[in-house]
Design an enzyme around this catalytic site. Structure first.
Site, mmCIF file in Angstrom:
data_model
loop_
_atom_site.group_PDB
_atom_site.id
_atom_site.type_symbol
_atom_site.label_atom_id
_atom_site.label_comp_id
_atom_site.label_asym_id
_atom_site.label_seq_id
_atom_site.Cartn_x
_atom_site.Cartn_y
_atom_site.Cartn_z
ATOM 1 N N ASP A 89 -71.486 -18.753 -69.087
ATOM 2 C CA ASP A 89 -71.073 -17.333 -68.073
ATOM 3 C C ASP A 89 -69.020 -18.089 -67.754
ATOM 4 O O ASP A 89 -68.407 -19.423 -66.783
ATOM 5 C CB ASP A 89 -71.958 -17.655 -67.368
ATOM 6 N N ASP A 90 -68.321 -17.185 -68.266
ATOM 7 C CA ASP A 90 -66.658 -17.212 -67.853
ATOM 8 C C ASP A 90 -66.451 -18.904 -67.372
ATOM 9 O O ASP A 90 -65.338 -19.164 -67.178
ATOM 10 C CB ASP A 90 -66.473 -17.381 -65.898
ATOM 11 N N CYS A 129 -67.985 -9.201 -68.335
ATOM 12 C CA CYS A 129 -69.772 -9.999 -68.384
ATOM 13 C C CYS A 129 -70.174 -8.629 -68.896
ATOM 14 O O CYS A 129 -70.988 -8.561 -70.619
ATOM 15 C CB CYS A 129 -70.477 -10.951 -67.554
ATOM 16 N N HIS A 190 -78.414 -8.909 -67.320
ATOM 17 C CA HIS A 190 -76.590 -8.546 -66.359
ATOM 18 C C HIS A 190 -76.301 -7.108 -67.362
ATOM 19 O O HIS A 190 -75.228 -6.461 -67.516
ATOM 20 C CB HIS A 190 -75.529 -9.068 -66.608
ATOM 21 N N HIS A 344 -70.305 -19.380 -63.383
ATOM 22 C CA HIS A 344 -69.426 -18.381 -62.826
ATOM 23 C C HIS A 344 -69.318 -18.854 -60.852
ATOM 24 O O HIS A 344 -70.217 -19.923 -60.911
ATOM 25 C CB HIS A 344 -70.266 -17.020 -62.743
ATOM 26 N N ASP A 396 -69.284 -15.497 -72.532
ATOM 27 C CA ASP A 396 -69.496 -14.588 -72.648
ATOM 28 C C ASP A 396 -67.952 -13.810 -72.711
ATOM 29 O O ASP A 396 -67.597 -13.053 -73.597
ATOM 30 C CB ASP A 396 -70.087 -13.780 -71.755
ATOM 31 N N HIS A 397 -66.978 -14.494 -72.524
ATOM 32 C CA HIS A 397 -65.658 -14.302 -72.220
ATOM 33 C C HIS A 397 -64.840 -15.435 -72.066
ATOM 34 O O HIS A 397 -65.366 -16.834 -71.031
ATOM 35 C CB HIS A 397 -65.173 -13.118 -71.775
ATOM 36 N N LYS A 421 -59.748 -13.974 -68.203
ATOM 37 C CA LYS A 421 -61.225 -13.269 -68.147
ATOM 38 C C LYS A 421 -60.852 -11.841 -67.252
ATOM 39 O O LYS A 421 -59.921 -11.445 -66.766
ATOM 40 C CB LYS A 421 -62.198 -13.367 -66.513
#
Length: 634
Positions: A89-90, A129, A190, A344, A396-397, A421
């Site tokens: 995540d992130d 996200c 999410h 995150h 995810d990004h 992001k």
């Protein structure tokens, strides 16, 4: 004779185990056959016909063995593998050693890359996200399912919102479930929970093809940490608090004026206004005042197990659940999607890793994440599943550049790539790690420089499972198997389109004849302060309005020569600029013909907190629990 045939079967199986997916050595097989043939055909040197029969029999047996070998190899290659998908995540692409970082220690993910295939142009379908994960799960741009925004909110804000991944969307988990896979999701979701009531769970993972779920239905935010400043919708929260203070000050002024007989109003009117102010305050503070309790929860299947969650235990619980799922389903086939809570904010890191990296709290969290990945991979190997498991790692990004605590950076590093992001056009917002491993099938140590997408994972795993992608809707992803195996030289994508919300910010063209990679920017965010490389006056850069610049003529970059997007080509540079922009423009027009309206899942009404939708363990609003049930109780 029975004993010799048994030996033959054992011989073929033994060679199959030792030479999985290797060419058949016919001379070796013939030699092996000749060593066991004498008991089958006693040699009589004087009998010419018998010798001829023996040779012919050997040839027949050799052909049968080779056919058996080929069938077994084909069966082994096409049998359904286990599928393990790991998403950070992130995470910035520049945070990993295998992508060029030499100061953060990520040995487990680096080993995964050494043993598999690494993609250097792997791209998220969205830079935030909720839409990125919706596209990943469905193989479709998020706006096709209403999971991206026109304006306003670009991600789900509450567990008690009514928006989420629509029930008519098909995830890869649902298809694999139909193909006989046991499917599990451990970690972050999410994608929404409820639609109309607290327990309808219409957007829940178990209604989207997963047999088992353990984790956060929402996402980590600073509000989950009692010692961190609130971050969820901080701008709106500040305005509401200021409005409340102004109204309360007005009421107090009226009360003082009335008490001093400076103004003539009835006490009934003063009380009515004060009541309205109190109701206004209660209406927003009931949600924003308890973000940790409402959003920071853990669920096992349909049951809330921790509310609010204990952040310091979250990583160990996610790891325990992932390892337990592997143990329960080691006989397969299974699909396990491990959606990590790392990296995150608020970057909750255990004592073992605190202060151990060269990059502060963020670096500590990255190194702990790598350890978690290593423990999951070790569990795969412990159960003897390494060679039968298709493993994938990504983010995810891109990294979150605006995540800061004063002058301390709390977000990831995106390497040489511009942006981060929230920025759909710049490479730093969408270029992510892409690592695949399947020993014996995918070549170890291979690096691919072709443009690919997170959406490609959908048709890839569906093909591996022997399923078919839906034919009644647009699927934007393309199977990666030909590229990963080396059967195809180029990606199946000639064009890729990069959306910020529902606004097309950029598009890329892979000219396979020349090998050049062109990227056209139609809209870019305005960085603040100017030249900073991010929007530090906001949590993320906007997609539209005064915070963006529209380019006419558009910006053009040759990513094959300028991957950091530092040198845009001038329209006066010659015909090459106009040819590339015109070719991409035609592709954009063709792409837009495939667009269809979809109900907006991120509208204000769908995003806003609704008390009747709030997941709760116990009588609402007294939601509190800390249960540690046996994970086998599903």
């Amino acid at each position: 004779m029975d004993m010799s045939l048994s030996k033959l079967r054992e011989l073929v199986k033994d060679r199959e185990a030792r030479q999985f997916c290797r060419p058949v050595d016919s001379q070796r097989v013939r030699h092996d056959l000749e060593t066991i043939a004498p008991p089958l055909w006693p040699a009589t040197e004087k009998a010419t016909q018998e010798n001829l029969f023996r040779r012919n029999s050997l040839n027949v047996l050799l052909i049968m063995c080779l056919l058996l070998k080929t069938c077994e190899l084909k069966s082994a290659n096409t049998s359904k593998p286990n599928i393990l998908l790991i998403m950070a995540d992130d995470l910035g692409i520049g945070d990993l050693g295998c992508y060029g970082n030499n100061t953060l220690r990520t040995p487990n993910i680096d080993r995964l890359a050494e043993e598999g295939v690494r993609l250097t142009q792997h791209l998220a379908a969205a830079p935030l996200c909720t839409p990125s994960r919706a596209a990943f799960l469905t193989g479709r741009h998020a706006f096709r399912s209403g999971m991206d925004a026109t304006d306003g909110y670009r991600a789900l804000q509450w567990n008690a919102g009514s928006g989420g991944l629509p029930q008519n969307e098909t995830t890869f988990a649902r298809i694999l479930q139909r193909q006989g896979y046991t499917t599990g999701l451990i970690g972050k979701w999410h994608q929404g929970i409820n639609c109309a009531s607290r327990n309808d769970h219409c957007h829940h993972p178990l209604h989207h093809g997963f047999d088992y779920f353990y984790g956060m239905p929402f996402t980590l935010v600073n509000d989950c940490h009692p010692d961190r400043p609130p971050a969820l919708d901080a701008g709106l929260r500040a305005k509401l608090w200021l409005s409340t203070q102004i109204m309360a000050l007005g009421v107090l002024t009226v009360v003082a004026g009335k008490a001093c007989r400076l103004i003539s109003v009835s006490w009934r009117l003063v009380l009515s206004v004060a009541t309205l102010v109190l109701l206004f305050f209660t209406s927003w503070y009931a949600s924003f005042g308890f973000v940790r309790r409402w959003n920071c929860i853990l669920m096992r299947n349909h049951e809330v197990t921790e509310q609010p969650m204990a952040l310091e235990r979250a990583a160990s619980l996610v790891l325990k659940e992932a390892v337990s799922f592997l143990a329960r389903n080691k006989h397969g086939p299974f699909l396990l999607f491990v959606s990590l809570l790392h990296v995150h904010v608020p970057l909750v890191t255990t004592e073992r890793f605190l202060g151990k990296s060269q990059h502060g709290l963020y670096g500590d969290n990255v190194e702990e994440m790598d350890w978690l990945v290593g423990e999951i991979l070790n569990a795969v190997e412990t159960h003897g599943l390494k060679n039968t498991t298709f493993t994938y790692f990504t983010s995810d990004h891109g990294g979150h550049l605006e995540a800061r605590d004063g002058h301390v950076q709390l977000g990831g590093w995106n390497g040489i790539y511009r942006g981060g992001k929230g920025m759909a056009g710049w490479e730093g917002g969408i270029r992510v790690p892409g690592i695949f491993r399947w020993p014996g099938v995918l070549p170890a140590g291979r690096v691919i420089h072709e443009p690919t997408s997170l959406m490609d994972v959908f048709p890839t795993v569906v093909q591996l499972a022997g399923g078919q992608v839906p034919q009644d809707r647009v699927i934007d992803g393309r199977s990666l198997l030909p590229l990963l195996r080396g059967d195809a030289e180029h990606s199946a994508h000639e064009f890729l389109f990069h959306y910020c919300g529902q606004y097309l910010h950029a598009a890329r063209w892979h000219d396979k004849d020349s090998g050049r990679l062109w990227k056209v920017h139609y809209t870019t965010p305005r960085f603040h302060p100017e030249g900073a490389g991010a929007c530090h006056s906001r949590s993320v850069c906007p997609c539209s309005g005064a915070g963006v610049t529209h380019h006419d003529p558009p910006l053009l970059f040759d990513l094959s020569e300028d991957p950091s997007e530092a040198r845009p080509l001038s329209p006066d540079a010659g015909p090459l600029y106009h040819e590339a922009v015109a070719r991409v423009g035609r592709a954009v027009r063709e792409h837009r013909r495939s667009l269809r309206p979809a109900p907006e899942q991120l509208s204000f009404w769908n995003v806003v907190w609704k008390p009747w939708l709030q997941p709760c363990c116990g009588p609402f609003p007294f939601c509190a629990c800390s249960r540690d049930a046996d994970p086998r109780e599903t």
